[in-house]
Design a protein around this motif. Structure first.
Motif, short mmCIF file in Angstrom:
data_model
loop_
_atom_site.label_atom_id
_atom_site.label_comp_id
_atom_site.label_asym_id
_atom_site.label_seq_id
_atom_site.Cartn_x
_atom_site.Cartn_y
_atom_site.Cartn_z
N ASP A 2 101.15 101.63 60.33
CA ASP A 2 100.88 100.12 60.92
C ASP A 2 101.46 100.45 62.31
OD1 ASP A 2 100.30 97.64 60.98
OD2 ASP A 2 102.52 96.88 60.26
N ILE A 3 100.39 100.49 63.30
CA ILE A 3 100.87 100.44 64.66
C ILE A 3 100.98 99.39 65.38
CG2 ILE A 3 99.76 101.58 66.67
CD1 ILE A 3 100.58 103.75 64.62
N CYS A 41 85.53 112.97 69.76
CA CYS A 41 84.02 112.77 69.21
C CYS A 41 83.70 114.04 68.58
CB CYS A 41 83.17 112.68 70.74
SG CYS A 41 82.75 114.43 71.49
N ALA A 42 82.39 113.97 67.76
CA ALA A 42 82.04 114.89 67.04
C ALA A 42 81.63 116.36 67.72
CB ALA A 42 80.53 114.46 66.52
N GLU A 43 81.31 116.23 69.05
CA GLU A 43 81.17 117.62 69.89
C GLU A 43 82.27 118.37 70.12
OE1 GLU A 43 78.93 117.10 73.29
OE2 GLU A 43 77.91 115.30 72.39
N CYS A 44 83.42 117.57 70.42
CA CYS A 44 84.52 118.24 70.80
C CYS A 44 85.72 118.55 69.62
CB CYS A 44 85.66 117.18 71.81
SG CYS A 44 84.58 117.04 73.25
N GLU A 45 86.62 119.42 70.00
CA GLU A 45 87.52 119.87 68.97
C GLU A 45 88.73 119.34 68.97
OE1 GLU A 45 87.35 124.22 68.61
OE2 GLU A 45 85.17 124.30 68.06
N GLY A 46 88.87 118.17 69.32
CA GLY A 46 90.05 117.40 69.86
C GLY A 46 90.96 117.10 68.64
N LYS A 47 90.19 117.19 67.44
CA LYS A 47 91.19 116.94 66.24
C LYS A 47 92.32 118.03 65.97
CE LYS A 47 88.40 114.04 63.78
NZ LYS A 47 87.02 113.59 63.64
N ILE A 92 85.89 107.71 70.72
CA ILE A 92 86.76 106.51 71.00
C ILE A 92 88.11 106.88 70.47
CG2 ILE A 92 87.24 104.24 69.90
CD1 ILE A 92 84.36 103.58 69.63
N TYR A 93 89.18 106.69 71.58
CA TYR A 93 90.54 107.15 71.05
C TYR A 93 91.12 105.93 70.51
CZ TYR A 93 89.72 110.88 74.54
OH TYR A 93 89.31 112.05 75.23
N ARG A 97 95.54 107.00 66.59
CA ARG A 97 95.40 108.52 67.11
C ARG A 97 96.25 108.68 68.53
NH1 ARG A 97 95.66 113.77 66.50
NH2 ARG A 97 94.22 114.97 67.79
N LEU A 98 96.01 107.58 69.21
CA LEU A 98 96.79 107.64 70.49
C LEU A 98 98.39 107.77 70.36
CD1 LEU A 98 94.75 105.55 72.75
CD2 LEU A 98 95.10 107.89 73.16
N ARG A 99 98.76 106.85 69.38
CA ARG A 99 100.32 106.86 69.01
C ARG A 99 100.64 108.04 68.41
NH1 ARG A 99 104.14 102.10 69.19
NH2 ARG A 99 105.98 103.26 68.71
#
Length: 105
Positions: A2-3, A41-47, A92-93, A97-99
């Motif tokens: 809960d953010i 996004c699906a292209e990047c490996e940000g996860k 979309i951030y 995820r930002l928190r």
């Protein structure tokens, strides 16, 4: 998780930072390079990015890129869309995820 909602979001291109003030009093400060690397996004490996540390005093001189034409916009109530100088705007951030990217102090 809960953010609490963000109360204020600001972009500081001069200092290369995105600032978020949350309703619970927490303040997140993200270096723009770190956010670009964490693109969801699906292209990047940000996860693969687990945490983005707060930028230090000299972070501007150590970053790979100097972002000049970055734009942020709300993506409904779920988060932010960031448009980067390289034209990328696919992810979309989400607030959650930002928190989690910015560790609490």
């Amino acid at each position: 998780m809960d953010i609490p909602p963000p109360e204020r979001v600001s972009l500081d291109v001069k200092m290369q930072r995105l600032n978020i003030e949350w309703a619970d009093g927490h303040a997140s400060v993200f270096p723009l390079d770190g956010l670009r690397e964490a693109c969801p996004c699906a292209e990047c490996e940000g996860k693969k990015v687990e945490r983005i540390p707060k930028p230090g005093v000299l972070h501007i001189f150590r970053q790979k890129n100097r972002w000049k034409n970055v734009r942020i916009e709300k993506a409904g109530s779920v988060g932010l869309r960031i448009t980067w100088d390289d034209g990328h705007r696919g992810g979309i951030y989400r607030w959650e995820r930002l928190r989690e990217l910015q560790p609490a102090e």
